[in-house]
Design a protein around this motif. Structure first.
Motif, PDB file in Angstrom:
ATOM      1  N   ILE A 189       0.867  -1.537  -0.093  1.00  0.00           N
ATOM      2  CA  ILE A 189      -0.236  -0.173   0.253  1.00  0.00           C
ATOM      3  C   ILE A 189       0.849   1.068   0.307  1.00  0.00           C
ATOM      4  O   ILE A 189       1.691   1.373   0.708  1.00  0.00           O
ATOM      5  CB  ILE A 189      -0.576  -0.236   1.322  1.00  0.00           C
ATOM      6  N   VAL A 193       0.774  11.456  -1.504  1.00  0.00           N
ATOM      7  CA  VAL A 193       0.522  12.844  -0.545  1.00  0.00           C
ATOM      8  C   VAL A 193       0.938  13.957  -1.373  1.00  0.00           C
ATOM      9  O   VAL A 193       0.605  15.049  -0.338  1.00  0.00           O
ATOM     10  CB  VAL A 193       1.457  12.273   1.145  1.00  0.00           C
ATOM     11  N   ASP A 293       5.352  12.837  -8.580  1.00  0.00           N
ATOM     12  CA  ASP A 293       6.283  13.310  -7.312  1.00  0.00           C
ATOM     13  C   ASP A 293       6.464  11.756  -6.566  1.00  0.00           C
ATOM     14  O   ASP A 293       5.982  10.915  -7.579  1.00  0.00           O
ATOM     15  CB  ASP A 293       4.278  13.288  -6.987  1.00  0.00           C
ATOM     16  N   HIS A 294       7.338  12.016  -6.450  1.00  0.00           N
ATOM     17  CA  HIS A 294       7.861  10.107  -5.893  1.00  0.00           C
ATOM     18  C   HIS A 294       6.482   9.763  -5.459  1.00  0.00           C
ATOM     19  O   HIS A 294       7.273   8.605  -5.230  1.00  0.00           O
ATOM     20  CB  HIS A 294       9.061  10.433  -4.647  1.00  0.00           C
ATOM     21  N   GLY A 295       6.210   9.494  -4.669  1.00  0.00           N
ATOM     22  CA  GLY A 295       5.097   8.853  -4.138  1.00  0.00           C
ATOM     23  C   GLY A 295       4.402   7.749  -5.696  1.00  0.00           C
ATOM     24  O   GLY A 295       3.987   6.599  -5.048  1.00  0.00           O
ATOM     25  N   GLU A 298       7.309   5.611  -6.857  1.00  0.00           N
ATOM     26  CA  GLU A 298       7.542   4.123  -4.936  1.00  0.00           C
ATOM     27  C   GLU A 298       6.445   3.305  -5.495  1.00  0.00           C
ATOM     28  O   GLU A 298       6.711   2.434  -4.711  1.00  0.00           O
ATOM     29  CB  GLU A 298       6.955   5.518  -3.740  1.00  0.00           C
ATOM     30  N   GLN A 302       6.928  -0.166  -6.229  1.00  0.00           N
ATOM     31  CA  GLN A 302       6.327  -2.102  -5.027  1.00  0.00           C
ATOM     32  C   GLN A 302       5.934  -2.741  -6.383  1.00  0.00           C
ATOM     33  O   GLN A 302       5.772  -3.844  -5.576  1.00  0.00           O
ATOM     34  CB  GLN A 302       5.907  -1.059  -3.912  1.00  0.00           C
TER      35      GLN A 302
ATOM     36  N   GLU B  94       4.951   4.742   4.905  1.00  0.00           N
ATOM     37  CA  GLU B  94       6.212   4.646   4.430  1.00  0.00           C
ATOM     38  C   GLU B  94       7.027   5.491   3.399  1.00  0.00           C
ATOM     39  O   GLU B  94       6.382   4.702   2.136  1.00  0.00           O
ATOM     40  CB  GLU B  94       6.577   3.567   4.947  1.00  0.00           C
ATOM     41  N   ARG B  95       7.828   5.889   3.044  1.00  0.00           N
ATOM     42  CA  ARG B  95       8.555   5.777   2.440  1.00  0.00           C
ATOM     43  C   ARG B  95      10.144   5.204   2.190  1.00  0.00           C
ATOM     44  O   ARG B  95      10.614   5.314   2.928  1.00  0.00           O
ATOM     45  CB  ARG B  95       8.778   8.010   1.123  1.00  0.00           C
ATOM     46  N   ARG B  96      10.408   4.643   0.884  1.00  0.00           N
ATOM     47  CA  ARG B  96      11.582   4.975   1.173  1.00  0.00           C
ATOM     48  C   ARG B  96      12.417   5.780   0.451  1.00  0.00           C
ATOM     49  O   ARG B  96      13.662   6.314   0.686  1.00  0.00           O
ATOM     50  CB  ARG B  96      12.261   3.249   0.022  1.00  0.00           C
ATOM     51  N   GLN B  97      11.895   6.641  -0.878  1.00  0.00           N
ATOM     52  CA  GLN B  97      12.598   8.112  -0.828  1.00  0.00           C
ATOM     53  C   GLN B  97      12.038   8.873  -0.186  1.00  0.00           C
ATOM     54  O   GLN B  97      10.339   8.824   0.104  1.00  0.00           O
ATOM     55  CB  GLN B  97      12.164   8.227  -2.558  1.00  0.00           C
ATOM     56  N   PRO B  98      12.574   9.998  -0.298  1.00  0.00           N
ATOM     57  CA  PRO B  98      11.870  11.647   0.475  1.00  0.00           C
ATOM     58  C   PRO B  98      10.779  12.101  -0.831  1.00  0.00           C
ATOM     59  O   PRO B  98      10.873  11.345  -1.648  1.00  0.00           O
ATOM     60  CB  PRO B  98      12.596  12.794   0.489  1.00  0.00           C
ATOM     61  N   CYS B  99       9.308  12.436  -0.111  1.00  0.00           N
ATOM     62  CA  CYS B  99       8.838  13.057  -1.351  1.00  0.00           C
ATOM     63  C   CYS B  99       9.733  14.280  -1.475  1.00  0.00           C
ATOM     64  O   CYS B  99      10.107  14.509  -1.791  1.00  0.00           O
ATOM     65  CB  CYS B  99       7.132  13.821  -0.643  1.00  0.00           C
ATOM     66  N   TRP B 109       8.106  10.480   6.302  1.00  0.00           N
ATOM     67  CA  TRP B 109       8.142   9.112   6.582  1.00  0.00           C
ATOM     68  C   TRP B 109       8.691   8.216   5.429  1.00  0.00           C
ATOM     69  O   TRP B 109       8.780   7.367   5.279  1.00  0.00           O
ATOM     70  CB  TRP B 109       6.713   8.857   4.969  1.00  0.00           C
TER      71      TRP B 109
END
Lengths: 714, 115
Positions: A189, A193, A293-295, A298, A302, B94-99, B109
């Motif tokens: 998940i 953000v 965005d990084h999210g 990510e 995943q 949770e993040r492995r990379q910063p946002c 995170w």
């Protein structure tokens, strides 16, 4: 043809029953373990299904009743009780009986079987009156079949959950829903953000976050939808299948990072092309460029990882598939490999004397391949010893219940591999040893508590490799052996002289003699004095050794040392005149030279001094009646036989020799001193010595000789 | 349940306790906002005594962090409770990379290997 299939079914059903018993025993300890309950249900279901396919109607009807109960257990309508486990175990015995009873496959149930079925029905009835809402068994069965069908369709899904901002206003908490998702399968998940503003602009009660979820599950898309059913009207839920077995079978690798982002609509195709035109890692570039965005990256990562893991898992499951081969075919394979090894060493010999480089090369290749082939073939016969252990758990449980004792069986090293035949022949001895421990070793709970021990006794069964052999120990924390009782009993039975001085080890060894039992009363379980000598005989026939150690009131440990395999032996090749022998390497300590002058000094006695220690020796030349002049110097192979150092005198030690054991044939069955033979490169036969027997018969010959000399001198 | 007023306001440190969920979201956002405004450069949130948290609180944390970045302050969280970490993990924060909005390794995170 049908018979062959039926045989396969019976074999598989027996395997399933064994697994079923294992799971049941585990279930007794972990009564809420859903995985266990599921595996029990599936085993019953398979037995029922394939049973009716092969015309075992009686078995299918019977199993159906039990399956029904477990289905209810699975859905939480029935809890696991001792009665349930007990009845299921006896049901397993009945099923096993029905499998062997080939005559009466579709008749009526026997009284015992009907009683078990009634028992299960009563269990169900009780729950029905308690919980009127519990589903009827029939309905549940249908449901279960649908489920097991779906099992094959494990897929990876991409889920994007976008809540509307007012999601929280009615107090919705998403965390339990995410937890539920985790319960469906492997799940990643990622909260997105990027829309969360600064604190000053934040409406604390609005939802700014949305989620990317990658989930690998066999429960289907609807199960995922069901999780979010209560928030459905306040969320947008997008679910798509991103990977499955079929897709993988098409040979497609999984999507690249950029492709995932484009597919999800997080990135436009143009942007992707732009980024890709630069030679850098995609993720870094995309974020650096501020396009995404990084999210999002990510969650895409995943997703990739999850698909990869799911694929790996499927691959290992596929690799773990096995085929069944009749044991005879394996045996004949081993035999042929044995012949091949022999022919190969002949080839090597011929090649060496031919001085032709080309032939030498070929011979070397053949040698290497043969060695690999031999090792591979041997490993096919290796089976983890756990299969022998698992039967014993049931034994301990049933016996301890019968005797009113509380006993745990702990096993260690179940993965230790041993030759199939060794394991088969190890079964009986292990059963005897465990019976002894349960019956004589572990005392009643009251007695144990009085002696300051925990009321539950423990039997520890462990296996481990030690060199070329496997060590199996059975130890209990029971009352231990009483040296004095054993001694008195042995005197009473005339096994030892009343004034004999015996070491602790020697006294314990008495227990292994035929007809020796110190049990005060003969019980059903053990105590007829047939146990330990049977164990000893079986272990001897496996070329193994047995050792007992015990401390009164602390417990008893029995250690069995067994060869890894009976098909192959690591030995030392020795020569006496023109005859060759193989001495098992496991019992060899050293080789020393013996001069004729030393022999003369000992005035004809077969004793020599090695570093100050007297060592008796056996002259193979005499034992096997080889007539030929003695040589000036002979060699002694020092071995350890049943705890004593004994020398074997030979003309020459040729070298180490690994060989496939060939049986001698039934005409030579009466020859005890030899366990088999090996064929050397030039076709010569080398006999493999059974050292214990060799030493015994040499001792007998010596004693007879001594008596003759005495008689002659009178 | 303890209110923020009961929490320790000591130097640049604010300790929050109890159940930090949607029912207290407005109150929490207001108090954290006010406290953050009072801090000059360094602000530390002590979340050791948090017994429950939901997505609304995680959003507040994220928003507060974004504000602090904008104002050139350093906001960090110390000794988050097990419950808070669990909420973070379950909700996928949770993040492995910063946002993208965070610089360096200041992202709240980011999960550091080995922690």
């Amino acid at each position: 043809m049908l018979d062959q299939h039926r045989e396969t079914f019976i074999q598989e059903a027996n395997d399933l029953l064994r697994e079923l018993e294992e799971s049941l025993l585990d279930l007794e300890e972990k009564s809420t373990d859903q995985e266990l309950i599921g595996s029990i249900f599936r085993a019953l279901h398979t037995i029922k299904g394939s049973g009716s396919m092969f015309g075992y109607d009686k078995l299918a009807t019977f199993t159906h009743e039990i399956e029904t109960a477990y289905d209810l257990v699975r859905s939480g309508g029935l809890s696991v009780t001792r009665i349930l486990v007990d009845s299921t175990l006896s049901a397993c015995d009945e099923i096993r009986g029905m499998l062997t009873d080939d005559e009466d496959r579709s008749g009526a149930l026997s009284d015992a079987q009907t009683a078990i079925v009634e028992g299960f029905r009563n269990l169900l009835k009780n729950t029905h009156s308690d919980k009127p809402s519990a589903p009827t068994p029939d309905a549940v069965v249908v449901d279960a079949e649908v489920n097991s069908d779906e099992l094959q369709h494990e897929c990876t899904y991409r889920v994007r959950l976008t809540p509307s901002p007012d999601l929280f206003s009615n107090g919705t908490n998403l965390l339990p829903l995410f937890e539920e998702m985790q319960g469906l399968g492997t799940c990643r998940i990622t909260a997105q953000v990027e829309n969360i503003p600064r604190l000053q602009e934040l409406d604390p009660e609005a939802c700014y976050t949305f989620w990317d979820i990658a989930i690998n599950t066999d429960r289907g898309q609807n199960a995922i939808r069901d999780v979010f059913i209560f928030v459905e009207d306040r969320c947008r839920l997008e679910i798509s299948v991103i990977d499955s077995m079929e897709r993988e079978a098409d040979g497609k690798g999984y999507l690249k990072l950029g492709e995932i982002l484009v597919q999800r609509g997080d990135l436009s195709k143009d942007n992707m092309q732009d980024i890709l035109s630069q030679q850098h890692r995609f993720g870094e570039l995309a974020t650096e460029a501020g396009i995404i965005d990084h999210g999002k990256i990510e969650s895409a990562l995943q997703e990739q990882q999850l698909v990869r893991e799911a694929r790996d898992k499927r691959a290992t499951v596929e690799q773990a598939s096995t085929i069944r081969v009749p044991a005879e075919r394996l045996d004949s394979l081993i035999n042929m490999v044995g012949e091949l090894v022999t022919v190969q060493s002949r080839l090597t010999q011929v090649a060496n004397s031919s001085h032709s480089q080309a032939i030498l090369q070929v011979a070397e290749d053949v040698e290497r391949l043969t060695a690999e082939l031999r090792d591979n073939t041997m490993s096919i016969r290796m089976v983890p010893i756990g299969s022998a252990f698992s039967r014993l758990r049931r034994l301990v449980r049933d016996l301890s219940q019968e005797l009113g004792k509380e006993i745990d069986l702990l096993t260690e090293g179940a993965e230790t591999e041993l030759d199939k035949t060794v394991i088969e022949r190890l079964n009986d001895p292990l059963v005897h040893l465990i019976r002894n421990s349960v019956d004589h070793g572990i005392q009643n709970p009251q007695v144990r508590t009085a002696a300051g021990k925990p009321s539950r006794g423990t039997i520890r069964l462990s296996a481990c490799h030690s060199g070329a052999s496997v060590q199996v120990t059975v130890s209990d924390d029971g009352q231990g052996l009483d040296l004095e009782t054993i001694r008195l009993k042995a005197i009473e039975k005339g096994l030892i002289a009343p004034d004999a001085l015996l070491s602790e080890r020697e006294v314990f060894a008495l227990v292994l003699l035929p007809g020796f039992s110190t049990a005060q009363k003969v019980t059903n379980v053990s105590g007829r004095g047939v146990g330990m000598d049977v164990v000893k005989k079986n272990i001897d026939s496996l070329q193994g050794t047995i050792e007992i150690s015990s401390k009164q009131n602390i417990g008893t440990t029995i250690t069995l040392k067994l060869p890894l395999t009976l098909a192959i032996i690591d030995g030392l090749l020795v020569r006496v005149a023109n005859e060759f022998f193989v001495v098992p390497l496991t019992s060899i300590e050293e080789c020393v030279e013996l001069k004729l002058s030393d022999v003369k000094r000992a005035s004809g006695q077969h004793i020599t001094v090695i570093r100050g220690e007297l060592v008796p020796y056996v002259r193979l030349r005499e034992l096997f009646g080889i007539d030929e002049a003695l040589q000036a110097a002979e060699q002694i192979v020092i071995t350890r036989v049943e705890g004593n150092r004994v020398g074997i005198m030979v003309d020459e030690v040729v070298g180490q020799h690994q060989t496939v054991i060939k049986p001698l044939g039934r005409y030579y069955k009466h020859i005890n001193e030899v366990t088999g033979c090996s064929i050397l490169g030039d076709g010569t036969i080398a006999l493999i010595l059974d050292l214990a027997k060799v030493v015994k018969s040499a001792a007998r010959a010596e004693a007879a000789n001594y008596e003759n000399v005495q008689a002659g001198s009178v | 349940m303890q209110s923020v007023e009961n929490g320790l306001k000591q130097n640049s440190r604010l300790a929050l306790a109890g159940e930090l969920t949607i029912s207290r979201a407005s109150e929490l956002a207001a108090s954290i906002g006010q406290w953050l405004a009072e801090q000059e450069t360094v602000a530390v949130l002590d979340l050791a005594a948090v017994t429950a948290a939901d997505v609304s609180f995680l959003q507040i944390l994220c928003a507060a962090h974004r504000s602090s970045l904008r104002e050139g302050k350093s906001l960090s969280v110390v000794s988050p409770s097990r419950e808070l970490l669990r909420a973070m993990k379950t909700a996928g924060f949770e993040r492995r990379q910063p946002c993208t909005q965070c610089t360096g390794d200041t992202c709240l995170w980011q999960v550091k290997e080995g922690l």
